[in-house]
Design an enzyme around this catalytic site. Structure first.
Site, short mmCIF file in Angstrom:
data_model
loop_
_atom_site.label_atom_id
_atom_site.label_comp_id
_atom_site.label_asym_id
_atom_site.label_seq_id
_atom_site.Cartn_x
_atom_site.Cartn_y
_atom_site.Cartn_z
N THR A 1 61.57 -8.24 -1.42
CA THR A 1 61.11 -8.93 -0.22
C THR A 1 61.83 -10.27 -0.15
OG1 THR A 1 59.32 -9.99 -1.41
CG2 THR A 1 58.84 -7.88 -0.40
N LYS B 1 39.90 -20.52 8.39
CA LYS B 1 38.63 -20.02 7.88
C LYS B 1 37.55 -21.06 8.15
CE LYS B 1 41.42 -17.48 4.62
NZ LYS B 1 42.80 -18.01 4.82
N TRP C 1 36.72 -16.26 10.99
CA TRP C 1 38.15 -16.50 11.08
C TRP C 1 38.57 -16.82 12.50
CZ3 TRP C 1 40.82 -12.24 7.61
CH2 TRP C 1 40.58 -12.56 6.26
N GLU D 1 56.67 -3.35 1.30
CA GLU D 1 55.71 -2.75 0.37
C GLU D 1 55.13 -1.43 0.89
OE1 GLU D 1 55.91 -5.85 1.28
OE2 GLU D 1 55.47 -7.25 -0.35
#
Lengths: 547, 547
Positions: free
Chosen positions: B183, B440, B445, B327
């Protein structure tokens, strides 16, 4: 990468969640068909698993058999039984009673789920099935037939009622047995093929690949191929992966109801053996219906006659030929023409082949002496296949090693299909004969089917069967047995000249031995029974002329 | 069932055999492109494997790296290296030199295959790559740059010449490492993701399923997404399963050449990130071409702006949105609208989501307190995924256990994607933010992206970035950083009222803290660099007004 097993429970939770509004539509013979969403199937599969475990004591790899038509309840059993870790054993309701008894005892089934309409078949057999402890009955049928039964009898709906609609499906080894199906056993005892979670999962992905059936959630698939026959060609599993709706005919498999359900429910796809399609074609000719929704028809189980393919093409139903067997899950080949042939004169010829192998099915041809033959479209040999959804053994019983008869598996583990054919360089299979019917003449093979087709194209020949007979010089030679039409003036000489014409048949393949018979003997499913002809020849019961 | 492993060598032998006439077409910048059949790719992959093993001493799970554009030779490496048992390590040629050095050393690459045109990039680094023993150069480029190199230098074509075109590919464990990709590492060191034979095989099947890319051998796929980027989204492997032709742009990734190759080679499908498509759209507007062949365009890597989708639709190029990451191999979701939405007003909204999860990708949402959130299309949480082609760990080196940072994998082994979004009841993912950017606030959220988009829809706002800042009462609250257009008369109050209008933003989510900045800081790939803004706030470097 995560080590996540390929499990049927995953197909179920995916299908009943992401594709929860897709439907299993079961024909009821009259009025509105029965509709159950994938979400409901998921809930009820969980309830069934609870019932089997808690009420009926199913555990470990216990076999739970089904004697059922294609319907929503059978689909629930398809998912519940393997997902909980047990083994789904689909019983072929077309089998003679003694074979059914043999199979249930061989598999040692503990539970049988049965449609009420099939009680007349199972009820008289129960006393011969010592391993069966529970019978679960679903749908209409005469329960009085079970009076005095020694097994515990349950109603399917009563078992499910009130059970939780969730189940903590166990994390299983993907190679664990999930389902089993016995071959019909035309020679010798039936043989059990065991499918694993892994094999069914991979097969389902393949069915959904573009070059296989290639369906989406915009499709509805009419599954005429029985759920007791090789997992209905994998359709119930595959459709839960992609949300394809299932149209299930239950016991209404006659041409009339099939035409009616097509007109009413407008499926886009259907799958069945040629006999069914031949019947439907007759029905549609006699009583035309609106079948315009049905654009793709998968035909397998036997070769599709070219005339049938042409007739269906004219109706707008595109036939896709496929080949497989119980031992191949069944997807072995699918006849989608290659890109270069699409729209050309070659296209139809490609569609008449058995089809092309997908990446996960390796194929090779084994010649008369066991040698490997090239993929040249000409060399005919016995087809051997290998792959993650191809059987590597037969099931021999719960406490014995699986059986590996030498005549069905090669030393390096490939399945010997018993089919003889050629493979083109681009991987298209054309079957020409069964290995047991091919004539092994001087180290070369002669196809009995080719000779028969050539003979039957003569106007005076009603039927013809060709079998191998022993020959001192060549090992084997063909014997032509011919049924002549009334008033025929054909002689063996004129038939032999007809075969030799225009390169129909190579000279060295022409039969020397000829006989006229009254009819070709047939098996119970209507196939030529060449065993009988070989035996009659051996017993001197045929009047043979040598040319 | 036979225990046949899922191996890349099987994809190669299938593709180069059954689909031997399909082609890898490599653009050369001028004149006729270079064409190589899948059969030739198969022969040359075998030759490459012989050269790597016999001449260069590659064995076991040695890492063989590639620093190459999309072309036929890179495709040969894709198949040869894993099929022989070694590990293909694709190097990202867009990385800064120091990251490239770090990655090659971390993977301990033994061999690097490089395109001649990329020698200026690798030549100065060779002295810092102690594990690299061999450099193999393919295609045009200035070899003199390698004068004095301490590694052995080989010409690709010379290595292959005369080698056998067959290779006895070994029977490997399907869980063995096949390929790896790092990555880009915008935070911390780059992380290596290792793909197994099994994961690539299953992913290839999924790519070929109808509801993913769904291509057949009648298609040609223009693969703009680089082969160094998550296996070019799996296309080289998937196309060898089904015979889809590959059109490879090599280093000609500018809008002009892309338009030219579409007009000339008439691909039916193309795959790339939105930036590429935005550039192509500009090119086609300025200089219209015949791009009528291209009917399906897969967009991933970043969200596709609705305007781009509409513009492409008008050109007859149907955009299909997809989501994934290094991934996830990368196929995580594909935005094919569900059957009920096709042809309705809902369809476009479904196409703008990230898409629907396939059967093999399980998904769940984790809320601010780690609790599971429902699939109701409203509850936003961090997306966690599980499946046979989802990473379960990062690669830490040849002689150490893989690293499992707690912030990337859950205790039960699911990948924490770092993406925040919602999932509808029918399994469609809509991403709203990155987990590290979400605010948060009091156990709930707030999406920074939603606030930014709402702010940027105000005519006076040129750019806006919203970041979380500590708040005594709520834990965190949003800070709005705004770039105003010249001559703007907007005040923080009017902007706050604008946000509250027509239910754009819920009242409790409205920012109290505001600041004007000159420009939003950006990363090297042009994304908002919110780290910088958070640091400037922490250091008191921003002039914040509280409302």
């Amino acid at each position: 990468m995560q080590d996540v097993p390929l499990l049927i429970s995953r197909i179920l939770t995916h299908g009943s969640g992401v594709h929860g509004t897709s439907q299993v539509i079961t024909w009821t013979g009259e009025g509105e068909p029965h509709r159950r969403s994938f979400a409901e199937i998921g809930d009820r599969a969980a309830q069934l698993a609870h019932a089997l475990r808690d009420d009926l004591g199913v555990q470990g790899d216990d076999r739970v058999a089904t004697l059922m038509w294609n319907n929503a309840e059978h689909t629930e059993a398809y998912f519940a039984i393997p997902s909980m870790g047990a083994v789904l054993h689909t019983l072929n309701l077309r089998l003679p009673a003694e074979q059914l008894v043999w199979i249930v005892n061989h598999a040692a089934d503990k539970v049988v789920l049965v449609n009420g309409s099939l009680l007349p078949m199972i009820a008289p057999l129960l006393s011969k099935l010592p391993t069966v402890e529970h019978l679960v009955v679903s749908g209409p049928g005469d329960r009085s037939l079970l009076a005095g039964a020694t097994v515990a009898v349950h109603e399917y709906e009563e078992l499910l009622a009130g059970k939780p609609t969730g189940y903590d499906w166990p994390d299983l080894d993907e190679r664990r047995a999930a389902a089993m199906c016995y071959t019909s056993g035309t020679t010798g005892d039936p043989k059990g093929v065991v499918y694993s979670h892994r094999s069914i999962y991979l097969h389902s992905m393949q069915v959904n690949m573009t070059q296989s059936m290639g369906l989406t959630d915009q499709d509805t698939s009419l599954v005429v191929v029985p759920q007791f026959h090789v997992n209905a060609w994998g359709l119930p599993h595959a459709t839960f992966m992609t949300g394809v709706n299932l149209l299930m005919p239950d016991r209404f498999l006659q041409p009339g109801p099939l035409a009616e359900m097509i007109e009413r429910e407008r499926p886009t796809h259907a799958a069945a053996v040629p006999t069914i399609w031949q019947g439907l074609l007759g029905e549609l000719t006699a009583r035309p219906r609106d079948v315009s929704s049905l654009t793709q028809v998968t035909i397998g189980g036997a070769a599709c006659p070219p005339s049938l393919m042409t007739a269906f093409d004219k109706l707008g139903m595109r036939v896709c030929h496929a080949w497989g067997m119980t031992e191949t899950s069944p997807l072995g080949t699918v006849a989608r023409p290659p890109a270069h042939a699409v729209g050309t004169a070659e296209e139809f010829a490609y569609r008449l082949t058995q089809g092309r192998f997908p990446a996960s099915v390796e194929a090779r041809l084994s010649g008369p002496g066991g040698e490997r033959l090239p993929w040249d479209g000409e060399s005919a040999g016995e087809l051997e296949v290998r792959g993650p959804w191809i059987a590597g053994a037969y099931y021999n019983g719960p406490d014995a090693e699986p059986l590996r008869p030498e005549d069905k598996f090669s030393e390096d583990g490939w399945l010997k299909t018993g089919d003889v054919g050629t493979i083109s360089p681009d991987g298209f299979l054309t079957l020409t004969d069964r290995a047991k019917d091919v004539i092994k003449s001087g180290g070369e093979w002669i196809s009995s089917v080719e000779l028969e087709n050539a003979l039957m194209s003569h106007p005076d020949v009603a039927e013809a069967a060709v079998v191998a007979v022993p020959d001192e010089k060549w090992g084997e030679r063909p014997l032509a047995t011919v049924v002549l039409r009334e008033g025929s003036t054909a002689t063996f000489e004129t038939l032999r000249i007809f075969l030799a014409e225009e390169g129909k048949i190579a000279k060295w393949q022409l039969p020397e031995r000829w006989t006229v018979i009254e009819a070709v003997p047939k098996t119970s499913v209507g196939k030529f029974d060449k065993k009988v002809l070989r035996r009659r020849y051996a017993e001197g019961d045929l009047d043979v002329t040598s040319l």
